[in-house]
Design a protein around this motif. Structure first.
Motif, PDB file in Angstrom:
ATOM      1  N   PRO A 292     -37.778   3.886  20.851  1.00  0.00           N
ATOM      2  CA  PRO A 292     -37.947   5.154  21.564  1.00  0.00           C
ATOM      3  C   PRO A 292     -38.571   6.203  20.650  1.00  0.00           C
ATOM      4  O   PRO A 292     -38.202   6.328  19.482  1.00  0.00           O
ATOM      5  N   PRO A 354     -39.546  10.385  26.670  1.00  0.00           N
ATOM      6  CA  PRO A 354     -39.268   8.941  26.770  1.00  0.00           C
ATOM      7  C   PRO A 354     -40.431   8.010  26.434  1.00  0.00           C
ATOM      8  O   PRO A 354     -40.416   6.853  26.861  1.00  0.00           O
ATOM      9  N   ASP A 355     -41.451   8.505  25.712  1.00  0.00           N
ATOM     10  CA  ASP A 355     -42.474   7.574  25.238  1.00  0.00           C
ATOM     11  C   ASP A 355     -41.822   6.445  24.454  1.00  0.00           C
ATOM     12  O   ASP A 355     -40.772   6.636  23.816  1.00  0.00           O
ATOM     13  N   GLN A 356     -42.466   5.288  24.471  1.00  0.00           N
ATOM     14  CA  GLN A 356     -42.012   4.144  23.684  1.00  0.00           C
ATOM     15  C   GLN A 356     -43.100   3.751  22.695  1.00  0.00           C
ATOM     16  O   GLN A 356     -44.295   3.878  22.990  1.00  0.00           O
ATOM     17  N   LEU A 426     -33.327   2.304  29.881  1.00  0.00           N
ATOM     18  CA  LEU A 426     -34.782   2.436  29.911  1.00  0.00           C
ATOM     19  C   LEU A 426     -35.435   1.062  29.844  1.00  0.00           C
ATOM     20  O   LEU A 426     -35.322   0.373  28.827  1.00  0.00           O
ATOM     21  N   THR A 428     -38.252  -1.646  29.107  1.00  0.00           N
ATOM     22  CA  THR A 428     -39.232  -1.626  28.019  1.00  0.00           C
ATOM     23  C   THR A 428     -40.172  -2.819  28.122  1.00  0.00           C
ATOM     24  O   THR A 428     -39.722  -3.966  28.083  1.00  0.00           O
ATOM     25  N   GLU A 463     -46.013   3.679  31.653  1.00  0.00           N
ATOM     26  CA  GLU A 463     -44.999   4.512  32.289  1.00  0.00           C
ATOM     27  C   GLU A 463     -43.619   4.230  31.703  1.00  0.00           C
ATOM     28  O   GLU A 463     -43.196   3.081  31.602  1.00  0.00           O
ATOM     29  N   SER A 464     -42.917   5.285  31.338  1.00  0.00           N
ATOM     30  CA  SER A 464     -41.583   5.154  30.765  1.00  0.00           C
ATOM     31  C   SER A 464     -40.600   5.861  31.692  1.00  0.00           C
ATOM     32  O   SER A 464     -40.739   7.059  31.961  1.00  0.00           O
ATOM     33  N   HIS A 465     -39.611   5.108  32.192  1.00  0.00           N
ATOM     34  CA  HIS A 465     -38.773   5.596  33.289  1.00  0.00           C
ATOM     35  C   HIS A 465     -37.296   5.460  32.932  1.00  0.00           C
ATOM     36  O   HIS A 465     -36.625   4.495  33.309  1.00  0.00           O
TER      37      HIS A 465
END
Length: 661
Positions: A292, A354-356, A426, A428, A463-465
């Motif tokens: 994360p 919430p970027d990965q 989250l 991934t 997309e990070s959800h």
């Protein structure tokens, strides 16, 4: 550019299942890059430089010439030809030259031949009549480990001979916040439980610069007895100053598993800083993911542990936001077996949760750990990334299999007791084939009741959800009547989409009282059905399906209490292959594997159980079990998935997934 070594492939178990479910890991790169044989390997290749016409014969299906060259460059001035045994290998390029049939070696009239194979006497005898008088023959047998180390002396490249792993070991007397920081590797001697005689661990501690700080052999104590390697003990034993480096672990003379599994606890003197992580996964990968991005006020360090006897060059490690092609390359070098913290926040300042973050690793290091430090309260936590697969493709059969495998792949994550913790989950991306994730989230009470469901759609790779459980429950005006439960991420093809079975998700947890945080990541499996699909449900002790449980729950020393969250995931409906509850037993063992106490812990079908060890075993039994005691989670009726951790009252905690054997 990635190292030219093969570390892992994706066969199915029909062609070579091994205990520990490790039928994809290679061991040639381990044999070539083992730190114990570095001097022998250098002497071998350097001794070739004085010849005029060097021939390299690379006879095995798993070619060794280029991997050897990646670690110990073969002298090019003398190199006159590369030869192979298999007709299928003709026309390839190895060591920069086209391969030729070994029958052509006679025309070269070499004055030296290097056979890039172990157990090479048969290859040597087969080509003897092709070589001119006086030709010297060298083989990789010159760089073998000691014979007495081998679990299978008859076949050197048997994976059981190379049960190795790396651990992060740090011991600092005074950190930035004035406390000492320490680490402890914890496991059990499960090899003796499979019949190993006189097994031992060969341990080599490398400093940050890759130099050997300590080297020793630790006899293993006996079947299922606890094993602990505490950085404070290592420091005292070898008279070391502060260090943060790699501990290389090699299990010798073993049986059963060829995987070294362990839990790693990281903690400060007061216990205010506390983290735990799973083992490092012994096969360096091209890519890692599931990290994360930092939040405002957080710094993010990636601990790069070079796993090879060759330096990681400048530009050999890069990072990018998941789904982005813009890679930020780190311009620094990591010495052989060295360890370097890389500041990802400086490399990628625009990345925010919430970027990965995706890690371009080039097969230089095993699954890395990352460390996040908060500026507001000084809290630090360590977690690990996971392997992003490059060899998978979408499985077109998955959308059609619901009638046979029900939910199919399940990615379970705990929802810790809501009164004490916040829980966020989250999904991934964890495969280069995953350009989308068609999934839904299901919130399940500990009693197995489905409370909420949410279709997330066909999530794009970029997309990070995240799903905040507090917010979800509040918006839906719902509750978990047990006070805790778990989330399952499931494939959902209602709007189409592709999937490959390598579904992963990250769990992020925060202690309400202290603000201390922890993270855990894992991947989906098919659970608890008697039929199999693509070697699922997995088993660690026999061929699939795996329908039993034996998990290792290490216990912390006081003042830490041990916490555990067990999930009973089930792919099939209860009326198809269910039972009201699991037949789980918690068995308390002393460090010497003496059974102290046992208590049942039934888990509802499709549900979960959270517990503290102090609440399920009597204080007298815990006292009798003593230091380094552990608990076996045993169930012969179903396959459970577990998460373990430690809790230091209301000031800190840690959590990560468990391992079995």
């Amino acid at each position: 550019m990635a190292l030219k070594i093969d570390t892992f492939s994706n066969p199915d178990s029909r062609n070579g299942w091994r205990p520990g479910n490790n039928f994809g890991g290679h061991c040639l790169f381990k044999a070539l890059g083992h730190p114990r044989i570095a001097a022998q390997a250098r002497a071998l290749v350097q001794g070739l430089a004085g010849f005029q016409r060097l021939a390299v014969y690379d006879p095995e299906p798993q070619a060794a010439a280029d991997p050897l060259d990646a670690f110990y460059p073969v002298p090019r001035r003398a190199l006159a030809g590369v030869f192979v045994q298999r007709v299928e290998d003709l026309g390839q390029t190895r060591l920069g030259l086209p391969t030729q049939p070994v029958t052509a070696i006679a025309a070269l009239q070499p004055d030296a031949v290097l056979i890039t194979a172990f157990d090479a006497e048969i290859h040597k005898s087969q080509i003897a009549r092709l070589l001119p008088p006086g030709c010297q023959v060298f083989t990789l047998d010159a760089m073998r480990l000691p014979q007495e180390w081998l679990s299978n002396p008859g076949r050197y490249l048997d994976p059981i001979n190379f049960a190795t792993n790396f651990a992060f070991l740090r011991d600092v007397e005074n950190s930035d916040d004035g406390e000492g920081l320490h680490t402890k590797v914890v496991t059990a001697d499960y090899w003796s439980g499979y019949g190993a005689k006189e097994p031992a661990l060969w341990l080599c501690l490398f400093g940050a610069d890759g130099q050997v700080l300590a080297e020793w052999t630790e006899p293993l104590p006996g079947a299922f007895q606890a094993v602990g390697i505490d950085s404070r003990d290592v420091r005292r034993r070898f008279g070391l100053t502060d260090f943060a480096g790699s501990l290389f672990i090699h299990a010798l003379r073993i049986k059963g598993h060829d995987v070294v599994k362990y839990a790693l606890d990281s903690f400060s003197d007061s216990g205010r800083q506390l983290s735990c992580t799973h083992d490092a996964n012994a096969w360096p990968a091209d890519l890692y993911a599931g990290v994360p991005a930092p939040k405002d006020g957080e710094s993010l360090l990636l601990w790069v542990q070079n796993s090879h006897p060759v330096a990681i060059p400048s530009g050999g490690v890069g990072i990018n936001i998941m789904g982005s092609q813009d890679i930020a390359w780190w311009h620094g070098e990591v010495p052989p077996f060295g360890t370097v913290p890389v500041d990802l926040g400086k490399l990628l300042p625009q990345a925010r949760f919430p970027d990965q973050i995706e890690i371009q690793a080039g097969r230089y290091f095993v699954r890395p750990r990352y460390e996040i430090v908060r500026s507001d309260n000084g809290k630090r936590r360590i977690a690990h990334a996971n392997v992003e697969r490059t060899d998978l493709k979408p499985d077109p059969k998955l959308p059609e299999l619901a009638a046979l495998i029900g939910k199919g792949y399940i990615m379970p994550l705990p929802v810790l007791p809501l009164k004490d913790w916040k829980s966020v989950t989250l999904p991934t991306p964890m495969s280069t084939a995953q350009q989308e994730l068609p999934i839904r989230a299901v919130l399940i009470d500990a009693d197995g009741t489905v409370v909420l469901e949410r279709y997330l759609g066909r999530l794009a790779r970029r997309e990070s959800h995240p799903t905040d459980i507090d917010v979800w429950l509040d918006e839906a005006k719902a509750a978990l009547k047990s006070g805790y439960g778990h989330v399952e991420y499931l494939y959902d093809f209602r709007e189409g989409g592709d999937a490959d079975g390598w579904l992963h998700a990250l769990g992020l947890y925060e202690q309400r009282a202290s603000g201390h945080a922890a993270e855990t990541i894992f991947g989906a499996h098919i659970y608890n059905m008697p039929i199999t699909y693509r070697d699922e449900p997995q088993s660690y002790t026999h061929r699939p399906p795996g329908l039993t449980t034996r998990l290792f729950l290490r216990m912390g020393a006081r003042p830490f209490d041990t916490i555990c969250h067990l999930v009973y995931p089930a792919s099939l409906p209860k009326d198809a292959y269910g039972q009201d509850a699991s037949q789980t037993a918690l068995i308390l063992f002393s460090a010497r594997a003496e059974k102290v106490a046992e208590t049942p812990l039934p888990i509802p079908y499709g549900g979960s159980r959270f517990f503290r060890v102090s609440e399920v075993f009597a204080a007298a039994d815990l006292d009798r079990a003593g230091a380094d005691a552990w608990v076996q989670v045993r169930d012969t009726s179903c396959r459970l998935f577990g998460f373990h951790g430690l809790q230091n009252g209301q000031s800190s905690f840690c959590i990560d997934h468990m391992f079995g054997f």
